[in-house]
Enzyme design. Structure first.
Site, PDB file in Angstrom:
ATOM      1  N   SER A   1      -5.019   7.071  12.595  1.00 42.58           N
ATOM      2  CA  SER A   1      -4.733   7.026  14.033  1.00 42.58           C
ATOM      3  C   SER A   1      -6.028   7.132  14.837  1.00 42.58           C
ATOM      4  O   SER A   1      -7.072   7.499  14.302  1.00 42.58           O
ATOM      5  CB  SER A   1      -3.808   8.174  14.417  1.00 42.58           C
ATOM      6  OG  SER A   1      -4.524   9.392  14.372  1.00 42.58           O
TER       7      SER A   1
ATOM      8  N   GLU B   1      -9.587  -1.433   5.384  1.00 41.05           N
ATOM      9  CA  GLU B   1      -8.394  -1.630   6.198  1.00 41.05           C
ATOM     10  C   GLU B   1      -8.755  -1.616   7.686  1.00 41.05           C
ATOM     11  O   GLU B   1      -8.369  -2.502   8.438  1.00 41.05           O
ATOM     12  CB  GLU B   1      -7.364  -0.529   5.905  1.00 41.05           C
ATOM     13  CG  GLU B   1      -6.121  -0.646   6.793  1.00 41.05           C
ATOM     14  CD  GLU B   1      -5.007   0.319   6.415  1.00 41.05           C
ATOM     15  OE1 GLU B   1      -5.235   1.224   5.589  1.00 41.05           O
ATOM     16  OE2 GLU B   1      -3.899   0.154   6.956  1.00 41.05           O
TER      17      GLU B   1
ATOM     18  N   SER C   1       4.258  -1.198   4.332  1.00 43.53           N
ATOM     19  CA  SER C   1       4.403  -2.545   4.899  1.00 43.53           C
ATOM     20  C   SER C   1       4.644  -3.565   3.802  1.00 43.53           C
ATOM     21  O   SER C   1       3.937  -3.594   2.789  1.00 43.53           O
ATOM     22  CB  SER C   1       3.147  -2.946   5.670  1.00 43.53           C
ATOM     23  OG  SER C   1       2.963  -2.092   6.766  1.00 43.53           O
TER      24      SER C   1
ATOM     25  N   GLN D   1       0.832  -1.204   0.000  1.00 42.62           N
ATOM     26  CA  GLN D   1       0.000   0.000   0.000  1.00 42.62           C
ATOM     27  C   GLN D   1       0.868   1.256   0.000  1.00 42.62           C
ATOM     28  O   GLN D   1       1.457   1.606   1.019  1.00 42.62           O
ATOM     29  CB  GLN D   1      -0.876  -0.025   1.267  1.00 42.62           C
ATOM     30  CG  GLN D   1      -1.745   1.193   1.477  1.00 42.62           C
ATOM     31  CD  GLN D   1      -2.425   1.170   2.845  1.00 42.62           C
ATOM     32  OE1 GLN D   1      -1.866   0.639   3.812  1.00 42.62           O
ATOM     33  NE2 GLN D   1      -3.621   1.717   2.935  1.00 42.62           N
ATOM     34  N   GLY D   2       0.944   1.925  -1.119  1.00 46.76           N
ATOM     35  CA  GLY D   2       1.759   3.136  -1.213  1.00 46.76           C
ATOM     36  C   GLY D   2       0.928   4.388  -0.995  1.00 46.76           C
ATOM     37  O   GLY D   2       0.607   5.118  -1.942  1.00 46.76           O
TER      38      GLY D   2
ATOM     39  N   SER E   1       1.125   6.507   2.537  1.00 51.97           N
ATOM     40  CA  SER E   1       1.797   7.501   3.382  1.00 51.97           C
ATOM     41  C   SER E   1       3.089   8.013   2.763  1.00 51.97           C
ATOM     42  O   SER E   1       3.797   7.290   2.062  1.00 51.97           O
ATOM     43  CB  SER E   1       2.139   6.890   4.741  1.00 51.97           C
ATOM     44  OG  SER E   1       0.984   6.390   5.351  1.00 51.97           O
TER      45      SER E   1
ATOM     46  N   GLU F   1      -6.868   9.298  16.973  1.00 53.05           N
ATOM     47  CA  GLU F   1      -7.366  10.674  16.971  1.00 53.05           C
ATOM     48  C   GLU F   1      -8.121  10.952  15.664  1.00 53.05           C
ATOM     49  O   GLU F   1      -9.168  11.600  15.667  1.00 53.05           O
ATOM     50  CB  GLU F   1      -6.212  11.668  17.132  1.00 53.05           C
ATOM     51  CG  GLU F   1      -5.604  11.701  18.533  1.00 53.05           C
ATOM     52  CD  GLU F   1      -4.626  10.559  18.799  1.00 53.05           C
ATOM     53  OE1 GLU F   1      -4.262   9.837  17.845  1.00 53.05           O
ATOM     54  OE2 GLU F   1      -4.222  10.369  19.958  1.00 53.05           O
TER      55      GLU F   1
HETATM   56  C1  LIG Z   1       3.529  -0.581  11.535  1.00 50.09           C
HETATM   57  C2  LIG Z   1       3.029   0.405  10.534  1.00 50.09           C
HETATM   58  C3  LIG Z   1       2.704  -0.020   9.258  1.00 50.09           C
HETATM   59  C4  LIG Z   1       2.246   0.885   8.298  1.00 50.09           C
HETATM   60  N1  LIG Z   1       1.976   0.439   7.030  1.00 50.09           N
HETATM   61  C5  LIG Z   1       1.642   1.341   6.068  1.00 50.09           C
HETATM   62  C6  LIG Z   1       1.466   0.918   4.710  1.00 50.09           C
HETATM   63  O1  LIG Z   1       1.593  -0.267   4.404  1.00 50.09           O
HETATM   64  N2  LIG Z   1       1.168   1.826   3.783  1.00 50.09           N
HETATM   65  C7  LIG Z   1       1.005   3.148   4.091  1.00 50.09           C
HETATM   66  O2  LIG Z   1       0.705   3.921   3.227  1.00 50.09           O
HETATM   67  N3  LIG Z   1       1.170   3.591   5.370  1.00 50.09           N
HETATM   68  C8  LIG Z   1       1.492   2.717   6.354  1.00 50.09           C
HETATM   69  N4  LIG Z   1       1.683   3.143   7.644  1.00 50.09           N
HETATM   70  C9  LIG Z   1       1.602   4.581   7.903  1.00 50.09           C
HETATM   71  C10 LIG Z   1       0.411   5.030   8.710  1.00 50.09           C
HETATM   72  O3  LIG Z   1      -0.738   5.020   7.927  1.00 50.09           O
HETATM   73  C11 LIG Z   1       0.740   6.437   9.252  1.00 50.09           C
HETATM   74  O4  LIG Z   1       1.742   6.274  10.226  1.00 50.09           O
HETATM   75  C12 LIG Z   1      -0.481   7.095   9.860  1.00 50.09           C
HETATM   76  O5  LIG Z   1      -1.390   7.481   8.864  1.00 50.09           O
HETATM   77  C13 LIG Z   1      -0.087   8.342  10.681  1.00 50.09           C
HETATM   78  O6  LIG Z   1       0.684   9.217   9.954  1.00 50.09           O
HETATM   79  P1  LIG Z   1       2.074   9.781  10.525  1.00 50.09           P
HETATM   80  O7  LIG Z   1       2.891   8.630  10.969  1.00 50.09           O
HETATM   81  O8  LIG Z   1       2.624  10.695   9.529  1.00 50.09           O
HETATM   82  O9  LIG Z   1       1.656  10.596  11.839  1.00 50.09           O
HETATM   83  P2  LIG Z   1       1.096  12.097  11.906  1.00 50.09           P
HETATM   84  O10 LIG Z   1      -0.034  12.238  10.971  1.00 50.09           O
HETATM   85  O11 LIG Z   1       2.207  13.056  11.807  1.00 50.09           O
HETATM   86  O12 LIG Z   1       0.492  12.084  13.389  1.00 50.09           O
HETATM   87  C14 LIG Z   1       1.257  12.360  14.577  1.00 50.09           C
HETATM   88  C15 LIG Z   1       0.267  12.455  15.767  1.00 50.09           C
HETATM   89  O13 LIG Z   1      -0.637  13.579  15.552  1.00 50.09           O
HETATM   90  C16 LIG Z   1      -1.971  13.157  15.611  1.00 50.09           C
HETATM   91  N5  LIG Z   1      -2.800  13.927  14.677  1.00 50.09           N
HETATM   92  C17 LIG Z   1      -2.604  14.127  13.356  1.00 50.09           C
HETATM   93  N6  LIG Z   1      -3.618  14.830  12.817  1.00 50.09           N
HETATM   94  C18 LIG Z   1      -4.493  15.077  13.832  1.00 50.09           C
HETATM   95  C19 LIG Z   1      -5.757  15.762  13.917  1.00 50.09           C
HETATM   96  N7  LIG Z   1      -6.320  16.330  12.843  1.00 50.09           N
HETATM   97  N8  LIG Z   1      -6.367  15.793  15.115  1.00 50.09           N
HETATM   98  C20 LIG Z   1      -5.801  15.232  16.212  1.00 50.09           C
HETATM   99  N9  LIG Z   1      -4.633  14.583  16.196  1.00 50.09           N
HETATM  100  C21 LIG Z   1      -3.978  14.508  15.012  1.00 50.09           C
HETATM  101  C22 LIG Z   1      -1.924  11.681  15.229  1.00 50.09           C
HETATM  102  O14 LIG Z   1      -3.079  11.003  15.725  1.00 50.09           O
HETATM  103  C23 LIG Z   1      -0.628  11.216  15.873  1.00 50.09           C
HETATM  104  O15 LIG Z   1      -0.876  10.916  17.227  1.00 50.09           O
HETATM  105  C24 LIG Z   1       2.111   2.248   8.629  1.00 50.09           C
HETATM  106  C25 LIG Z   1       2.398   2.681   9.930  1.00 50.09           C
HETATM  107  C26 LIG Z   1       2.862   1.780  10.885  1.00 50.09           C
HETATM  108  C27 LIG Z   1       3.163   2.281  12.255  1.00 50.09           C
END
Ligand SMILES: Cc1cc2nc3c(=O)[nH]c(=O)nc-3n(C[C@H](O)[C@H](O)[C@H](O)COP(=O)(O)OP(=O)(O)OC[C@H]3O[C@@H](n4cnc5c(N)ncnc54)[C@H](O)[C@@H]3O)c2cc1C
Ligand SMILES: Cc1cc2nc3c(=O)[nH]c(=O)nc-3n(C[C@H](O)[C@H](O)[C@H](O)COP(=O)(O)OP(=O)(O)OC[C@H]3O[C@@H](n4cnc5c(N)ncnc54)[C@H](O)[C@@H]3O)c2cc1C
Lengths: 365, 400
Positions: free
Chosen positions: B378, B247, B165, B130-131, B133, B380
């Protein structure tokens, strides 16, 4: 919402529209302000009985409709929404259950039709202190005389007959004791939630085998589980209503130039409440359904429902006051009614701590 | 879809049972080698079982037969699931293709796209990643920058994905790319491309749990055929949102299985902490918290069942999956924390013979479990979805 039969949907819809038209929270407020002796409005109760709600779990041969506990739960949920005070829970569910499950033909004939008509009020007199401890019974029967004190008896002032737990020959038994029997005295309790309750004392009240229900401690537990599931349904309705009223307020109250419901600090708490209400509904409906199916896991499902529902109503009633700010603190607002009812309902038939402990014991840890 | 009554269902059960007995390799009994790493180094037994189930379509039991699915009703699918469980057999058809991409393509793909991509998923031949993030686009996924240029019959893609992933083992990628820089949500397209090409480079990222199940993915003039554009150009956001619902429901077991595997937590507590003279867990503080978790978990499962019953078997994940994701993942994390607490110092082993497999698993599970409230949107972000889409609460306007 569980998948309902046609009869159940009709019953629920009838309850919903009657409650909205005839028994909004203003009716409860009026009853409270009038200081009603019994803790409910007799005319409203008569209307409820005329619609057949007092006979929902009572067999047809005694004038009931035998629709079961999920059906009665649907009515309780609707009446719970507006805090409608009535003997529906104490009598049509609690007292009636004991007699249906443990009564002789004569006892059933004597009481069930009258309960179904709403003409007689039966209620459980099982607690003896500030906490629900149904296994701790100091009330005794010896030499044909029943003596002891029962506390926080729901609709105790209105009751015509008490279902009394007492130790006889070393075992817990249930007895039917008429309220006008010599030796029965009752004291009205004025509780925060303004509902009907009394302390009842039994002083050498004459009882015979004909007054005894069959089933002993097991019957008591079975009956209590039905009452616990029933009050959980009432709590579900009240909590859902408290949440909806609060949600409305979040959408209308303006501060800092915008409705307060746009603040994330409140939004996430609203989402949490909504989630807890959904989980609670599942637990309550599962418990009522299990009772209707006479499933073996009724005790644990009921404890789950009462504990979960207690936590959720506790949360929602607190948030209702908090999210209304100053206005929620006023007597003129309904929030206080829900807060007070929540705590009284939580304490009735075992609070969260009681049911969590019971659940774990049943599961063996 | 056949509408089986009770007796036909029993006949079907017999048929499945016989088939499983004949085809499931005994050596795999009770195993579940469906972790990405293990799945990618299959033994001959694993290969045989995957092929057998794949040819029946029973790994994707309710998907249409014409695309290689089982074509079964949900009642029949439960029979298959039940018979697999009975034989302690795992479903060898899994991964992101099954969990999220397949259902989405079945809904939004063209006939040709479904014919090309669905059957290999049903046979477990192709691994998808899944591309979505990017370093600058996580929760605010629509802020993604990876660009796709239209070159007539194909797109040329440049940019970087992260947290992808299984990218190092994947054959294909379903990817969100920017095809219009003048708009945010309406400038995103949903494309598919093979990972086996020059323009795709993957770099594994080690996790706190020790393994490296996800990657950075660098896209440098990577190519995607036009025929692999899903939905309209600049119409990818709608499809992405749908995929995220699948998902979420997959992640939390809103569809059924929220198993943490292993022994029940109360059993663990009795063993490690001991019991009092009444048979209750000796640590009363732990006992209370544990009961609470167990009861909430049960209410969660009751809710999953209720959602299914109310949808009369046609449950398609909607906004309620957001409630379920938050409720389920927080309960699981709570349980992970308790398992560690119950095991004491034995529950802090990283590796070595001083610790049982169960103890080591508890540590890794606890660490990896922290991801549950981050990925798939997440917690949130889920709360935002619940308050806006379900409860109708408004967005914040500019502060005055
Ligand atoms: C083990 C693992 C596997 C993954 N696999 C994939 C994958 O296969 N493909 C893929 O595309 N992605 C994947 N991801 C990525 C995942 O979807 C992102 O980590 C997730 O969407 C959060 O984005 P971020 O890490 O940039 O955090 P951020 O968006 O930067 O968030 C940081 C913090 O701020 C909070 N926050 C952000 N916006 C708000 C808001 N509007 N209101 C309140 N709080 C907020 C969040 O809840 C979090 O606590 C994976 C992540 C993990 C940990
Ligand atoms: C017992 C009592 C005594 C009082 N005595 C006095 C007194 O002596 N003098 C006096 O002047 N006032 C007094 N007050 C008023 C008190 O200060 C206000 O009630 C309080 O400021 C809240 O305002 P409000 O009631 O209008 O609620 P609102 O401001 O409408 O708040 C409603 C809810 O929204 C929340 N909320 C509001 N804004 C935000 C935000 N930006 N982010 C997140 N949440 C938000 C609040 O926390 C609350 O939960 C008294 C109130 C009470 C209850």
């Amino acid at each position: 919402m569980a998948v309902l039969t046609e009869e159940q949907s009709m019953l629920r819809d009838a309850a919903k529209s009657w409650v909205q038209e005839k028994s909004p929270v203003t009716a409860f407020r009026k009853m409270r302000d009038s200081g009603a002796e019994l803790g409910y409005d007799v005319a409203a109760w008569n209307e409820m009985a005329e619609m057949g709600w007092a006979g929902v779990i009572i067999p047809e041969e005694y004038g009931g409709s035998d629709f079961g506990y999920l059906s009665l739960g649907l009515v309780l949920e609707e009446t719970g929404r507006t805090l409608t005070a009535s003997p529906l829970l104490a009598s049509a569910l609690g007292g009636a259950s004991a007699i249906i499950l443990g009564g002789s033909d004569a006892q059933k004939s004597a009481w069930l039709s009258k309960i179904a008509e709403g003409a007689a009020i039966a209620t459980l007199a099982v607690d003896e202190g500030p906490h629900h401890r149904p296994d701790k019974v100091a009330t005794t029967v010896s030499g044909g005389k029943l003596s002891g004190k029962k506390t926080f008896v729901l609709e105790g002032m209105a009751a015509n007959v008490f279902v009394v737990s007492a130790v006889s020959g070393g075992a817990v038994e249930l007895y039917l004791v008429a309220a006008d029997a010599p030796g029965v005295t009752r004291t009205k309790l004025n509780l925060a939630d303004s509902r009907g309750a009394a302390n009842v004392s039994f002083d050498n009240v004459a009882v015979s085998d004909a007054d005894k229900l069959t089933g002993g401690a097991a019957l008591l537990e079975k009956t209590l589980d039905r009452a616990r599931a029933g009050i959980s349904a009432e709590m579900l309705g009240a909590a859902v209503q408290a949440f909806e009223v609060t949600l409305d307020y979040l959408k209308t109250r303006v501060q800092f130039g915008q409705v307060i419901g746009s603040f994330q600090a409140l939004q996430h708490r609203a989402a949490k409440m909504f989630t807890e209400l959904e989980l609670s509904r599942s637990a309550v409906e599962a418990a009522l359904t299990a009772i209707d199916n006479d499933a073996p896991d009724v005790p644990e499902l009921v404890s789950l429902a009462k504990a979960k529902m207690g936590d959720t109503f506790h949360l929602v009633s607190n948030e209702m006051v908090q999210m209304h700010g100053g206005i929620g603190m006023t007597d003129a607002h309904d929030a206080g009614f829900y807060l007070k009812r929540a705590r009284a309902a939580e304490a009735a038939f075992g609070n969260q701590a009681f049911h969590r402990d019971r659940y774990a014991r049943i599961q063996g840890y | 879809m056949a509408d089986f009554g009770g007796t036909d269902l029993e006949a079907f059960r017999g048929e499945v049972r016989t088939w499983v007995e004949a085809n499931f390799p005994a050596a795999l009994k009770g195993k579940n080698p469906m972790q990405v790493e293990e799945r990618n180094t299959p033994t001959p037994d694993m290969e045989a079982w995957r092929k057998a189930v794949g040819s029946k379509g029973w790994g994707t039991p309710t998907w249409p037969k014409e695309y290689g699915g089982g074509g079964l009703s949900s009642a029949e699918a439960r029979v298959v699931q039940g018979e697999f469980a009975r034989a302690r057999a795992y479903n060898p058809i899994g991964g992101m293709g099954v969990m999220m991409f397949g259902p989405t393509l079945l809904e939004y793909g063209t006939e040709a796209q479904k014919q090309e991509h669905i059957p290999p998923i049903c046979r477990g031949e192709i691994a998808w990643c899944q591309g979505f993030s990017e370093p600058g686009a996580g929760s605010d996924l629509a802020g993604l920058q990876t660009k796709a240029e239209d070159k007539g019959d194909h797109f040329v893609i440049n940019g970087q994905k992260i947290w992808t992933s299984g990218a190092q083992w994947a054959d294909w990628c379903f990817c969100l790319v920017r095809t219009d820089t003048s708009k945010k949500h309406e400038g995103i397209s949903f494309v598919l491309f093979t990972m086996h090409q020059k323009g795709v480079e993957t770099r594994p990222i080690p996790l706190i749990a020790g393994s490296s199940p996800f990657c950075e993915v660098f896209l440098t003039d990577a190519l995607a055929d036009k025929k692999n554009l899903v939905g309209p150009l600049n119409g990818g956001w709608t499809i992405a949102k749908r995929l995220l619902q699948h998902e979420r429901s997959g992640l939390t077991g809103a569809g059924g299985g929220l198993g943490s595997g292993g022994k029940p937590i109360e059993q663990l507590a009795k063993e490690y902490v001991g019991v009092d003279e009444e048979g209750r867990i000796a640590d009363s503080d732990l006992r209370t918290r544990l009961i609470n978790n167990v009861m909430n978990m049960r209410a969660f499962q009751q809710t999953a069942v209720r959602a299914m019953v109310e949808a009369r078997g046609n449950a398609s994940p909607g906004n309620t999956t957001s409630i379920m994701k938050n409720a389920g993942t927080s309960l699981i994390q709570e349980r992970h924390e308790m398992a560690l607490e119950i095991m004491g110092h034995q529950g802090l082993g990283w590796e070595g013979d001083d610790f049982s497999a169960e103890e080591l698993g508890a540590v890794r599970g606890w660490l990896f479990g922290k991801a549950f409230t981050i990925f798939g949107g997440s917690s949130e972000v889920q709360s935002n979805i619940v308050s806006k889409r379900i409860l109708g609460l408004p967005d914040l306007t500019q502060s005055k």
